[in-house]
Design a protein around this motif. Structure first.
Motif, short mmCIF file in Angstrom:
data_model
loop_
_atom_site.label_atom_id
_atom_site.label_comp_id
_atom_site.label_asym_id
_atom_site.label_seq_id
_atom_site.Cartn_x
_atom_site.Cartn_y
_atom_site.Cartn_z
N ASP A 1 0.84 -1.35 0.06
CA ASP A 1 0.08 -0.11 -0.02
C ASP A 1 0.88 1.31 -0.02
N ILE A 2 2.14 0.95 -0.69
CA ILE A 2 2.93 2.48 -0.66
C ILE A 2 2.72 2.80 -2.08
N ALA A 3 2.56 4.05 -2.13
CA ALA A 3 2.24 4.66 -3.53
C ALA A 3 3.53 4.99 -4.24
N ALA A 4 3.38 4.84 -5.51
CA ALA A 4 4.99 5.23 -6.36
C ALA A 4 4.40 5.78 -7.67
N PHE A 5 5.02 6.35 -8.33
CA PHE A 5 5.02 6.86 -9.86
C PHE A 5 5.44 5.68 -10.73
N ALA A 6 4.72 5.45 -11.93
CA ALA A 6 5.10 4.47 -12.80
C ALA A 6 5.01 5.22 -14.23
N SER A 7 6.14 5.36 -14.64
CA SER A 7 6.33 6.07 -16.06
C SER A 7 5.70 4.90 -17.14
N VAL A 8 4.87 5.52 -17.98
CA VAL A 8 4.12 4.77 -19.00
C VAL A 8 4.59 4.98 -20.57
N GLU A 9 3.78 4.55 -21.33
CA GLU A 9 4.19 4.81 -22.60
C GLU A 9 2.50 4.74 -23.53
N LEU A 10 2.17 5.87 -24.09
CA LEU A 10 0.86 5.76 -24.50
C LEU A 10 1.14 5.13 -26.05
N ILE A 11 0.52 3.97 -26.35
CA ILE A 11 0.45 3.46 -27.72
C ILE A 11 -0.68 3.74 -28.23
N ASP A 12 -1.93 3.76 -27.65
CA ASP A 12 -3.25 3.97 -28.49
C ASP A 12 -3.83 4.84 -27.61
N ASP A 13 -5.11 5.60 -28.47
CA ASP A 13 -6.17 6.16 -27.90
C ASP A 13 -7.31 5.71 -28.59
N THR A 14 -8.12 4.90 -27.63
CA THR A 14 -9.30 4.18 -28.28
C THR A 14 -10.59 4.78 -27.41
N PRO A 15 -11.84 4.41 -28.06
CA PRO A 15 -13.23 4.94 -27.26
C PRO A 15 -13.34 4.47 -25.89
N GLU A 16 -12.67 3.06 -25.73
CA GLU A 16 -12.76 2.58 -24.25
C GLU A 16 -11.53 3.24 -23.31
N GLY A 17 -10.70 3.99 -23.79
CA GLY A 17 -9.63 4.79 -22.72
C GLY A 17 -8.35 4.65 -23.59
N LEU A 18 -7.38 5.21 -22.65
CA LEU A 18 -5.98 5.03 -23.11
C LEU A 18 -5.37 3.86 -22.89
N LEU B 1 -2.16 1.76 -22.51
CA LEU B 1 -0.64 2.31 -21.97
C LEU B 1 0.28 0.91 -21.87
N ALA B 2 1.54 1.19 -22.13
CA ALA B 2 2.33 0.06 -22.01
C ALA B 2 3.40 0.49 -20.88
N GLY B 3 4.20 -0.52 -20.49
CA GLY B 3 5.22 -0.38 -19.23
C GLY B 3 4.48 -0.32 -17.97
N ILE B 4 3.35 -0.43 -17.69
CA ILE B 4 2.87 -0.76 -16.42
C ILE B 4 3.57 -1.84 -15.71
N PRO B 5 3.89 -1.61 -14.45
CA PRO B 5 4.61 -2.90 -13.79
C PRO B 5 3.76 -4.15 -13.43
N GLU B 6 4.00 -5.19 -13.22
CA GLU B 6 3.35 -6.22 -12.84
C GLU B 6 3.16 -6.18 -11.23
N GLY B 7 2.13 -6.61 -10.79
CA GLY B 7 1.79 -7.02 -9.45
C GLY B 7 1.65 -5.62 -8.69
N VAL B 8 0.85 -4.58 -9.51
CA VAL B 8 0.69 -3.23 -8.74
C VAL B 8 -0.70 -3.04 -8.91
N ARG B 9 -1.35 -2.23 -8.42
CA ARG B 9 -2.85 -1.54 -8.54
C ARG B 9 -2.49 -0.13 -9.25
N ILE B 10 -3.52 0.38 -9.84
CA ILE B 10 -3.60 1.68 -10.32
C ILE B 10 -4.53 2.37 -9.83
#
Length: 372
Positions: free
Chosen positions: A318-335, A337-346
Motif C-alpha cells: 500500500d505504498i504509493a509510487a509513480f510509474a512511467s508509461v508509454e501511450l501506444i493508442d487512444d481508443t473509445p474505451e480509454g488510453l 498504456l504500455a510499461g505498467i509494472p506487474e503486481g501493482v494496482r492503478i
C-alpha cells in the motif's frame, strides 16, 4: 509503437481533466474523507485514536487487466494499377493490323499492332540470301586454305564478309520486328488512340495497358508511424462504396516526401475479376505489432515530480509510487498504456493528492462504483 505527449500544454490539460474527473464524480465520495476527518481538531474531552492508519489518505484503485494490443494506423490512399504502360509506335508507317480494342484482355508478348513494311521485309530476304552466299564462300575458302591453294589473307577477308552479312541480317530483322507492337505484360487495354489504316510516326501513343491484378493501394504514412510498418504486414482496406478487402504491404519507401515528410507505401490486393478499378479512394487500416498493455480511463494520468506523465500505483504494501508509461493508442474505451509494472494496482481516484513513498489506504474502485 509508443506515442509521446508533446508540450506542457497537453500535460496541463490532461492533469486538469484528471482532477476534474475525480472531483466531479460522486462514485468515490468516500475517497479522501478520512484525511479530511483527520484534519479536524479532536472533540473536547475526546481521546486520540490508537489506529495508526486513521490519518492515512484514501485512494481508489483497480487491478490492471493486461491485454495484447495492436495499435491501428488509419490512412487514406488511392487504388492504382499494379503496372501501367503507354504503348508507342516503334517505326513510321501505316497501321496494317490493329488487334485490340478498349476493354480487351491481352497476354504478355502478344502482338497488338502491325505497321506496313514491304520494303523492310524485302531487305530481310536480301540479307538472308547474302548471308547464305557468304557462308558458302567461307566454306570454300577454308578448304582451299587447308590444301594450300589460297592465302591466309584471303581467308580472313572472306570471314569478315560473312560477319558483315550476319550483321546486316540482324539489322534487317530488328527493323522488321519494329513493325510489330507487343503487350509488355498481361493486362487489360484501357485506351486505344489510333485507328486501322492511320499513318503513325515512331513514338506515337497507340494504347494504354493496365495490370489490375493485383490492384495496388498507394498511401502515405507519417514519420511517427513509419517505423511500425513493414513489408508483409496485413492491411484492411475500405473502399468508397463500403466494400472491404484485405491486402499485404508490398513496399515501404525509405525516403520521405520533401513536401509532406510522409513515406509512400503500397498495399497489394487480390483482384482476379478486375472488379476494383484504378483511381478509387480507399481507407487503409494498418496494425502495429501487438504489445502487452492496459486500457485505463483518461482521467488517471498524472505527473511525476519531474513533470513526466504516468500513473500512480500502489503495491501489496500500500505504498504509493509513480510509474512511467508509454501511450501506444487512444481508443473509445480509454488510453492504451504500455510499461505498467506487474503486481501493482492503478490509482484511479486521489492520485494527485499522494506522494511517492507515502502509505495510503486503498479501496477497490469497482466496489465503490457498485456502492458496496
Amino acid at each position: 509503437m509508443a506515442l509521446h505527449f508533446k508540450g506542457h500544454k497537453i500535460t496541463a490539460i490532461l492533469v486538469l481533466v484528471a482532477a476534474a474527473a475525480w472531483v466531479g464524480t460522486g462514485k468515490f465520495s468516500s475517497v479522501g474523507s478520512e484525511e479530511a476527518h483527520a484534519a479536524q481538531p479532536a472533540p473536547a474531552g475526546g481521546t486520540v485514536s490508537d489506529d495508526p492508519d486513521a490519518a492515512l489518505r484514501t485512494v481508489a484503485a483497480i487491478t490492471p487487466d493486461f491485454v495484447e494490443h495492436a495499435r491501428e494506423i488509419r490512412i487514406s490512399g488511392v487504388t492504382g494499377a499494379d503496372k501501367r504502360a503507354v504503348l508507342a509506335a516503334r517505326a513510321d508507317g501505316v497501321i496494317s493490323e490493329l488487334g485490340i480494342a478498349q476493354g480487351d484482355e491481352v497476354d504478355a508478348d502478344e502482338a497488338v499492332m502491325r505497321i506496313e513494311g514491304a520494303d523492310i521485309t524485302a531487305t530481310v530476304k536480301t540479307a538472308e540470301a547474302t548471308l547464305a552466299q557468304r557462308a558458302q564462300e567461307l566454306e570454300v575458302a577454308e578448304k582451299l586454305f587447308k590444301t594450300g591453294n589460297t592465302a591466309e589473307l584471303q581467308l580472313i577477308k572472306v570471314r569478315a564478309e560473312k560477319a558483315a552479312a550476319e550483321a546486316m541480317l540482324s539489322q534487317a530483322e530488328a527493323a522488321a520486328d519494329r513493325l510489330n507492337l507487343y503487350a509488355p505484360f498481361t493486362g487489360v487495354v484501357d485506351k486505344v488512340e489510333v485507328e486501322l489504316g492511320e499513318w503513325v510516326q515512331t513514338g506515337t501513343p497507340i494504347a494504354t495497358v493496365l495490370a489490375l491484378d493485383p490492384i495496388v493501394v498507394r498511401a502515405e504514412v507519417s514519420e511517427v508511424d513509419i517505423g511500425f510498418v513493414g513489408v508483409g504486414d496485413q492491411a484492411d482496406i475500405r473502399l468508397v462504396g463500403g466494400k472491404r478487402l484485405e491486402g499485404v504491404v508490398r513496399h515501404v519507401a525509405r525516403e520521405a516526401s520533401s513536401q509532406t515528410r510522409t513515406f509512400p507505401v503500397e498495399i497489394a490486393l487480390p483482384n482476379p475479376d478486375r472488379a476494383v478499378p484504378s483511381g478509387m479512394t480507399a481507407e487503409v487500416s494498418l496494425y502495429t505489432r501487438p504489445e502487452r498493455a492496459v486500457i485505463v480511463p483518461r482521467s488517471v494520468i498524472t505527473l511525476s515530480a519531474e513533470g513526466e506523465l504516468g500513473l500512480r500505483v500502489v503495491g501489496s504494501d500500500d505504498i504509493a509510487a509513480f510509474a512511467s508509461v508509454e501511450l501506444i493508442d487512444d481508443t473509445p474505451e480509454g488510453l492504451v498504456l504500455a510499461g505498467i509494472p506487474e503486481g501493482v494496482r492503478i490509482v484511479v481516484s486521489g492520485q494527485d493528492f499522494v506522494r511517492d513513498g507515502e502509505k495510503v489506504r486503498v479501496k477497490d474502485a469497482k466496489l465503490l462504483a457498485a456502492g458496496e
